[in-house]
Design a protein around this motif. Structure first.
Motif, short mmCIF file in Angstrom:
data_model
loop_
_atom_site.label_atom_id
_atom_site.label_comp_id
_atom_site.label_asym_id
_atom_site.label_seq_id
_atom_site.Cartn_x
_atom_site.Cartn_y
_atom_site.Cartn_z
N ASN A 53 0.99 -0.85 -0.36
CA ASN A 53 -0.04 0.13 -0.04
C ASN A 53 0.75 1.36 0.05
N ASN A 54 1.35 1.51 -1.43
CA ASN A 54 2.47 2.81 -1.64
C ASN A 54 2.02 2.80 -3.01
N ARG A 55 2.99 3.69 -3.12
CA ARG A 55 3.28 4.00 -4.95
C ARG A 55 4.02 3.92 -5.51
N LEU A 56 4.44 3.04 -5.51
CA LEU A 56 5.16 2.12 -6.87
C LEU A 56 5.04 2.34 -8.11
N LYS A 57 5.60 2.57 -8.77
CA LYS A 57 5.01 2.40 -10.38
C LYS A 57 6.04 1.15 -10.94
N ILE A 58 7.01 1.51 -10.83
CA ILE A 58 8.20 0.92 -11.28
C ILE A 58 9.31 0.04 -10.60
N ILE A 59 9.47 -1.07 -10.36
CA ILE A 59 10.48 -1.06 -9.47
C ILE A 59 12.29 -1.08 -10.05
N PRO A 60 13.04 -0.80 -10.23
CA PRO A 60 14.26 -0.71 -10.82
C PRO A 60 14.95 -1.79 -10.28
N VAL A 61 15.54 -2.48 -10.99
CA VAL A 61 16.79 -3.06 -10.99
C VAL A 61 17.89 -3.14 -9.98
N GLY A 62 18.16 -4.17 -9.22
CA GLY A 62 19.38 -3.50 -8.02
C GLY A 62 18.21 -2.82 -7.37
N VAL A 63 16.59 -3.08 -6.55
CA VAL A 63 16.30 -2.39 -5.79
C VAL A 63 16.74 -3.34 -4.53
N PHE A 64 16.55 -4.54 -5.22
CA PHE A 64 16.37 -5.41 -3.57
C PHE A 64 17.72 -6.44 -3.52
N SER A 65 19.12 -6.05 -4.38
CA SER A 65 20.61 -5.87 -3.71
C SER A 65 20.94 -6.68 -2.46
N GLY A 66 21.25 -7.47 -2.54
CA GLY A 66 21.55 -7.75 -1.19
C GLY A 66 20.93 -8.74 -0.09
N LEU A 67 19.19 -8.62 -0.86
CA LEU A 67 18.29 -10.44 0.43
C LEU A 67 18.37 -11.47 -0.55
N SER A 68 19.08 -11.56 -0.34
CA SER A 68 19.71 -12.85 0.16
C SER A 68 19.21 -13.97 0.46
N SER A 69 18.97 -13.08 1.88
CA SER A 69 18.43 -14.38 3.57
C SER A 69 16.44 -13.66 2.99
N LEU A 70 15.75 -13.29 2.51
CA LEU A 70 14.66 -12.73 2.17
C LEU A 70 13.50 -14.33 2.25
N ASN A 71 12.22 -14.03 2.78
CA ASN A 71 11.98 -15.42 2.56
C ASN A 71 10.59 -14.81 2.18
N PHE A 72 10.01 -13.55 2.77
CA PHE A 72 8.47 -13.12 2.05
C PHE A 72 9.05 -11.62 1.48
N LEU A 73 7.93 -11.88 0.48
CA LEU A 73 8.32 -9.69 0.42
C LEU A 73 6.51 -8.99 -0.28
N ASP A 74 6.54 -8.46 0.18
CA ASP A 74 5.04 -8.15 -0.33
C ASP A 74 4.53 -6.57 -1.38
N LEU A 75 4.53 -6.65 -1.96
CA LEU A 75 4.76 -5.53 -2.94
C LEU A 75 2.81 -5.11 -3.21
N SER A 76 1.90 -5.81 -2.98
CA SER A 76 0.83 -5.54 -2.86
C SER A 76 0.38 -4.36 -2.67
N GLN A 77 -0.89 -3.78 -3.65
CA GLN A 77 -2.13 -2.97 -3.28
C GLN A 77 -0.25 -1.33 -3.90
N ASN A 78 0.18 -1.50 -4.51
CA ASN A 78 0.91 -0.16 -5.40
C ASN A 78 0.70 -0.14 -6.32
N GLU A 79 0.75 0.62 -8.05
CA GLU A 79 0.43 1.01 -8.37
C GLU A 79 2.00 0.77 -9.69
N ILE A 80 2.13 -0.64 -9.23
CA ILE A 80 3.70 -0.86 -10.41
C ILE A 80 2.82 -1.33 -11.83
N LEU A 81 3.88 -0.94 -12.94
CA LEU A 81 3.19 -1.47 -14.30
C LEU A 81 4.06 -2.61 -14.91
N VAL A 82 4.91 -2.48 -14.74
CA VAL A 82 5.66 -4.14 -15.18
C VAL A 82 6.66 -4.21 -14.49
#
Length: 604
Positions: A113-142
């Motif tokens: 529930n934010n206002r993200l429209k696009i996620i640049p490549v490299g935003v999630f760099s370094g999150l090699s241990s992440l199990n759960f990611l919630d990007l829902s309720q944004n405005e992501i186009l692609v």
């Protein structure tokens, strides 16, 4: 000394009250710190940015419900022990590349529930241990290629309720351990098959509220570990290709609240491990017999809120583990015991919300009503009038033989029917029956084949057999079978078709029917029209070529004659007379009595 301590304590209380930038014990102002749980709670504190000087020992940081707009590069680099980060319910429109670099122990990240429209490549760099990611309720186009490439341990990705119109083929590259993906309320117009094929460990896929109208063949290829597929609220979905689910080993399949008018038998036949099937809230009218037998392990079928008019005998034949049927809120008048492989295995039956006719066809349900679980919803009789609105539980055992009865099918007007006709005649055989419930009429040919409602020989809606433009090969006996749950009755009729003599003007049988010429001329005209054209294309080309060559030869001879005539020595002749004898029109040669032809050619 005492006074100094009191003053210091008073100042500290005032600073805490007004939220000034002073911290105690490593806790950021405006935030609630729980040292024993290593939590920093900054939710709903009207923060405009991520606070600084956060405790390096924190394992959980809650920044939800604030006014944060941007997450900068390496914003949390000092929180090496952080395991859970919540940025939900902010107004974040920009996350810089490497924003989460340094959070090598982070397990859960929520940016819901934010206002993200696009996620640049490299935003999630370094999150090699992440199990759960919630990007829902944004405005992501692609989702771009390699957006999640370093998240090798991610198991759940919530990406629903975005404006997604496209998922690049390699967007999910690197998610080798992803097990659950949710794509709800997006603007996708087709299944992102190539992107999904990167998720070879996926076990659960949920796709809700999409506008896709077709599931094509191989829609989910390479997802051999997928066990649960949830497709619901696709109002445009009306086509499921026969091989759309091929290669899947599903145990649970939901395709509900769509626009399917029939059970997708061809697509389902591959799913031999399927245990749970939900096709509720589709305009399906019938469950046909003997078409679900490949689903050997099926235990539950839900088809609630549809348009079911009947469940045919043998519908669940071969389903030895079948234990629950939910067909509530349909248009069923009955459910016969012959539909099941074994009613002894049936544990739960939802029949409520149907206009049930309480007669002998439902007697098996009444006799099992104590052991059978109706899931708290008792079925109710709609007919006959004597038991209308009574629930099944209200009937006494002694009432059953008197109330739940049927009258066997009986064919009326059993007069002999034998027709002797000439070829081309249309013949009708009547078969009317009564009974309770109303019997069905089936016609069987002399070759023991069931006659369909379509074709030259067909069964009309009122049960009458029609033989249009009868042919000699149609001769034989036909049997009418009237049947209902209480019994059957049969009637046999005979047809003899006499062929037309060869020396008569033959009638022409066409797709439009039998054409009989009114006179000899009409018959000859029809025969000529039916006769194939005597010349083929090759013959016409050869004849044309020969005629053209003959014409050129004649012209050439004329020019040669003119040349030699003009070259005569000392003799100038301006005219020449040529005699010729024409060929007889009847093919004979020129005779003595034949007059030749003559023409004059003038040379200039």
């Amino acid at each position: 000394m005492f006074v100094e301590s009191v003053v210091r304590w008073g100042l500290w209380s005032i600073l805490l009250q007004f939220g000034l930038g002073v911290s105690a014990g490593g806790c950021t102002p405006r935030c609630l710190c729980r040292p024993e749980a290593k939590e920093v709670i900054c939710s709903g504190k009207h923060l405009n940015s991520v606070p600084e000087a956060l405790s390096s020992d924190a394992r959980r940081l809650d920044l939800s419900r604030n006014r944060i707009k941007t997450v900068g590069r390496r914003q949390f680099s000092g929180l090496v022990k952080l395991q859970e980060l919540d940025l939900s319910d902010n107004i974040i429109s920009m996350i810089e590349v490497e924003a989460f670099l340094g959070l090598q122990n982070l397990r859960t990240l929520r940016i819901k529930n934010n206002r993200l429209k696009i996620i640049p490549v490299g935003v999630f760099s370094g999150l090699s241990s992440l199990n759960f990611l919630d990007l829902s309720q944004n405005e992501i186009l692609v989702f771009l290629d390699y957006t999640f490439k370093e998240m090798v341990n991610l198991q759940t990705l919530e990406a629903g309720e975005n404006d997604l119109v496209f998922i690049s083929q390699r967007a999910f590259f690197g998610l080798q351990n992803l097990q659950e993906l949710n794509l709800d309320r997006s603007n996708l117009t087709s299944i992102p098959t190539e992107a999904l094929s990167q998720l070879q460990s996926l076990t659960r896929l949920r796709m809700l509220r999409l506008t896709i109208s077709t599931l094509p063949n191989n829609a989910f290829r390479k997802l051999q570990h997928l066990r649960s597929l949830l497709i619901t609220n696709w109002p445009a979905l009306d086509t499921i290709a026969g091989n759309s689910l091929i290669g899947l080993n599903l145990t649970s399949l939901v395709i509900s609240s769509c626009n399917l008018s029939a059970v997708p038998y061809s697509a389902l036949r591959h799913l031999v491990y399927l245990r749970f099937l939900d096709l509720s809230y589709n305009p399906i009218t019938v469950i046909q017999g003997n078409l679900l037998g490949d689903l050997l392990r099926l235990q539950e079928l839900h088809l609630a809120g549809g348009s079911l008019l009947r469940i045919e005998p043998g519908a669940f034949r071969g389903l030895a583990y079948f234990r629950m049927l939910n067909v509530t809120s349909n248009q069923l008048t009955t459910l016969e015991e012959s539909a099941f492989h074994s009613v002894g295995n049936l544990q739960v039956l939802r029949l409520d919300g149907n206009p049930l006719a309480c007669d002998c066809r439902l007697l098996w349900v009444f006799r099992r009503r104590v052991r059978l679980n109706f899931d708290g919803h008792q079925p109710t009789c709609s007919s006959p009038d004597t038991v209308r609105q009574r629930e099944f539980k209200d009937f006494l055992e002694k009432e059953l033989p008197r109330v739940f009865t049927c009258r066997p099918a009986r064919i009326m007007h059993r007069r002999p029917q034998e027709e002797r006709v000439e070829e081309g005649t249309t013949v009708l055989f009547s078969c009317k029956a009564d009974g309770d419930p109303s019997p069905s009429i089936t016609w069987i040919s002399s070759h023991k084949n069931v006659i369909s409602p379509a074709g030259r020989i067909r069964v009309l809606p009122n049960g009458t057999l029609e033989v249009r433009f009868a042919q000699v090969q149609d001769s034989g006996t036909y049997q009418c079978l009237a049947s209902n749950a209480a019994g059957n009755d049969t009637l046999t009729v005979s047809l003899y078709v006499k062929g037309l003599p060869r020396n008569r003007n033959m009638s022409l049988f066409t797709e439009e029917g039998l054409v009989e010429p009114s006179n000899t001329q009409a018959a000859n005209s029809s025969a000529q029209m039916a006769k194939p054209y005597p010349f083929d294309a090759k013959t016409l080309i050869i004849a044309t070529t020969m005629g053209f060559l003959s014409f050129l030869s004649s012209v050439a001879i004329c020019f040669v004659f003119m040349f030699f005539w003009s070259q005569s020595k000392g003799q100038i002749k301006h005219t020449a007379t040529i005699d010729f004898v024409p060929r007889s029109s009847m093919g004979g040669g020129g005779g003595d009595g034949g007059d030749g032809g003559r023409f004059t050619m003038k040379l200039i």
